[in-house]
Each structure stands twice: as C-alpha cells, then as structure tokens.
Design an enzyme around this catalytic site. Structure first.
Site, short mmCIF file in Angstrom:
data_model
loop_
_atom_site.label_atom_id
_atom_site.label_comp_id
_atom_site.label_asym_id
_atom_site.label_seq_id
_atom_site.Cartn_x
_atom_site.Cartn_y
_atom_site.Cartn_z
CB SER A 107 33.80 41.24 37.60
OG SER A 107 35.18 40.99 37.52
CE LYS A 108 32.29 41.19 45.19
NZ LYS A 108 31.88 39.98 45.86
#
Ligand code: GLU
Length: 467
Positions: free
Chosen positions: A236-237
């Site tokens: 994820s980010k």
C-alpha cells in the site's frame, strides 16, 4: 485464446493491477491471442473519469496495448438486464423480498449457532410480492455438490455448494452486481483465460455456477497472488509509490518496471533481465508462484539503472530533458544534452537522479558540500586551483582531450598526483566530490562558468583560512 484486464476505475493503476495486466497481456501475446481491456465502472459512486484516464495512461506508458476495448460496463446495462431476465424466465433466479431486519436476524441466528452467515433461500418459496419492499434478484445456487476450480496457478481448489448462498445478481434498484456483470462479459467477450488477482478466488465458484446456468463455456482461471510490502502486509501507499504513473514521475523507465513486475512471482532460471520478446517467449502463467511475493524497491532501482545504461542515449536524452524541465532547467541553455547523457548514464539509478546530478552543468550552486569542502578546499588546494585557473583561462579549444592535458600538465608542474589537482577542481566546479571524469566535467560546464566557480572556490578557501 482471449485474455482480459478488467480494472475498476476507483483509483490509479497500481503495481498489482499492472502486474496482472502484464501477465494477461503476455499470455495473449505468447499464444497469438487477443487482449481485451474492460472498465468495470458499474459502481457509479466510486468510479471516476479521472481514474479511467489514469488507467489508460498507465497502460499506454507501460506499452500494454490492448486489441479490443476499452469496453465500459456502464454501456452494457441492457445486456445484463436481458441475462437477468433470462435467468428469471428459466426459474434460475427469483425475487427476494427479505427486509434488512429479516436478514440481520438470520445472520444473528447463524452466529449463535457458530455457523457462517448465509442466506437461507426462504424467498425461493415465496411467490407473492411484499408491499413496500423493492426486491433484489437472487441466483439459485445449486444446493449441493462441489465446484472445482482447476486454477493454473493455485492448482485444484474445491468449494462446497453448501458454503455458497443464493447470490444477489440485481440490487433493489435493478442494477446488476459484480459477479453477474463479470460473468456476462467474460462470456460475451469470449474470454478463454481469466487471469486476475487471487482476491477474486472466492468469487470464482459463484461465477462458475452462473456460467453453467447460462450454458456458457467455462474459461480457464489463473489467480495471481498478492504483492506484499517488506513488512509482510499487503502493498500500500505506506510502502512508497504504488501507482504506476508515480514511477514515471520518479524517473523509472517503463521497460524496467515491466521487467521488475514479470520477475515478481515468476522466474526463468536465474535470468534477471528480460526484453519484452524474451518475456513473451519464456513466460508461462502456469509457472507463476502460488505464494504472495514481496515488493523490493532496491531491486527495482537496480533494474532501472541497468535499463538506463543499456537504453539508446537518444531515448534517455528525451526523458532527461523532461526531468531537467521539472527542475526549472531549459536543457537548450547548456551543452548538447547527448553529452550529458553519455557522461551520466552509468551514474544514476533514476532519471530524476540523473537530472539532479546534472544540475551543476546548467546552473551555479550556492554552497559547497560540507564534507567535500572540508577535505578538498583547504589552503593546500589554493596553489593548484590558482594554477588551474591560469591554465584554463588560456585554453581556446575547450574539449575534453585538451582539458585532460591541462590538468596533467599542471599536476606535473606542481609535482603532485593528478588527484591533488583534479579533486579540488571538481569540488570548485561541481560543489561536491562526485562527478564524471574531470575533463568531461569541465567540458560540460563550459569555460566561463568554470573560471567563475574556481574564483568563488578560491575566495572560499581564503575566507576559511582567515576565520
Ligand atoms: N474489477 C475487478 C477488480 O478491479 C476485477 C474483476 C476480474 O478481474 O474478474 O478487482
């Protein structure tokens, strides 16, 4: 042979989606098949036009050209309704009038019995409408038996029909649900191989049951495992860039990203670098690792550097020009950019880094790197720098060979090693202790700027000595 990539346009094209797209694309290319792009935009609240653009842009940048599409699911509602009606007419689907309260009670009962909550199909028996309730439509899932998915990556995966309840295929507002639209599309579009993320594996038995009810031929499935961050959590980010286009921003070449993605979960001997043609020849979706893979940003950087070194310099020049532009530098105000590329292409892992380490070629810097200054801009450097300034001021033909000879001559005259002259000179001209060869560095910076910066360095040395 037909494969497809079917993203939902609810965000950018991310690394995981790009890898799935690449695998589908490679599979089609390898077998002379067709690759279809389908935009699954039926969730009107979450789907946006920007996301569609971002996906198309990402596909284009990666060079994953599609043979058909993009098809938009929102253009196909009439067809979905037709299929839903067919299922109703054949008695394979039914209206369900259960209220939220009823469904909640059903769930609680199941929890009490420590069973998995599932719809008990009570509306299969209900023939009359209920006032004030807009019904959903449910598919009559087979009550027993086993659905076996012969997955190319996961192997045989069996699901008991007793585990699957009657799936909602149309919401109360009449719109079709995900599993219905995917099934109709894969069927209508003649998809022979469904290659997608393994987060959809649980949907597959439901989709197979629907396809069977429709009398459609079943595709072959390949569920690609997830990509994890280095901490073992889903990528994820938090782990850095996950959007494909951000890699362009950060100075990656699309070929490097594709190479990284193909190797993430697949290998061929110990080969690391694959041209697209080699990927097409060697890739086999059946060889994809069934377990999740871990994203390794360092390896991607390394690959990017390999691709920068191997690429056509003209191509790198084009990209470098763009990244210099982002630093506010017009590459036309400087030496021939091809010279910059040739000097820097083995020295940068990304095109952004190449632009950063080339900034000194285009503009003066304000401060010297402190460590480099401490080491090389000391009083002992004063004489070599003065002599260099004098000698350089007399050079007419500002070419690397000539400049090399000048540095050599000055060193010999002072009876010191070339480094004793070249390092202070480099820090004076570049601001730090690393740059291409001193001759090339001087050449690229140009005569006026070199002399100006040497003067500044000499002033710096005197000032430090005075303090
Ligand atoms: N639209 C789905 C997604 O983006 C993919 C559906 C599929 O590949 O079957 O997750």
């Amino acid at each position: 042979m037909r494969t497809r990539f079917a993203p939902s346009p609810t965000g950018y094209l991310h690394i995981g989606g790009a890898r799935t797209a690449l695998y589908s694309w490679l599979h089609a290319r390898k077998h002379g098949g067709r690759f279809v792009l389908r935009i699954e935009d039926t969730d009107r609240e979450r789907s946006t036009a920007e996301s569609v653009n971002a996906i198309l842009e990402g596909m284009t940048w990666l060079g994953l050209e599609y043979d058909e599409g993009p098809f938009y699911q929102t253009d196909r509602f009439a067809r979905y309704n037709e299929v839903i009606q067919q299922l109703m007419d054949k008695g394979l689907a039914y209206h369900c009038y259960c209220t939220r309260e009823e469904l909640d009670a059903m769930r609680e009962e199941a929890m009490k019995r420590k069973e998995k909550p599932r719809y008990d199909a009570r509306c299969r028996m209900r023939s009359e409408a209920r006032e004030g309730v807009d019904p959903v439509i449910r598919f009559k899932n087979p009550a027993d038996g086993v659905v076996v998915v012969e997955d190319l990556i996961k192997g045989k995966v069996a699901f008991q029909n007793t585990e699957l309840d009657d799936l909602i295929i149309a919401r109360s507002d009449g719109t079709p649900t995900y599993n219905l639209t995917v099934v109709v599309d894969d069927w209508d579009m003649g998809i022979t191989h469904v290659i997608r993320g393994d987060d959809h594996l649980n949907n597959t038995p439901r989709q197979i049951n629907l396809l069977k009810a429709l009398g459609a031929e079943l595709p072959i499935y390949a569920h690609v495992p997830m990509i994890l961050g280095e901490d073992g959590k889903r990528l994820s980010k938090r782990h850095g860039a996950v959007s494909v286009m951000q890699y362009r921003e950060e100075g990656y070449l699309p070929e490097a990203l594709l190479n990284y993605l193909v190797r993430l979960g697949w290998s061929s001997g110990d080969q690391e670098i694959f041209s697209l043609d080699e990927m097409i020849e060697l890739f086999d979706v059946g060889d994809v690792n069934g377990a999740a893979s871990t994203f390794n940003p360092e390896k991607l950087l390394w690959l990017n550097q390999q691709y920068i070194m191997a690429a056509e310099p003209e191509k790198i020049a084009h990209h470098l020009g763009i990244h210099l532009g982002k630093l506010g530098i017009d590459p036309c105000d400087g030496p021939d950019i091809m010279g910059v590329v040739m000097a820097q292409k083995e020295r940068a892992q990304t095109l952004v880094e190449m632009a950063q380490i080339s900034e000194f070629i285009y503009r003066d810097f304000d401060t010297f790197d402190e460590t480099a200054a401490k080491k090389h801009l000391r009083p002992v450097a004063q004489e070599p720098l003065e002599k260099m300034r004098e000698a350089l001021a007399a050079v007419d033909d500002w070419q690397p060979e000539v400049l090399h000879q000048v540095v050599k001559d000055v060193s010999e005259a002072l009876d010191v090693k070339m480094g004793k002259v070249a390092q202070p000179l480099r820090v004076a001209v570049v601001g730090r202790a690393a740059s291409p060869g001193i001759d090339v560095t001087l050449h690229l910076v140009g005569r006026e700027a070199c002399l100006r910066r040497i003067d500044k360095a000499l002033a710096f040395i005197r000032q430090r000595a005075a303090n």
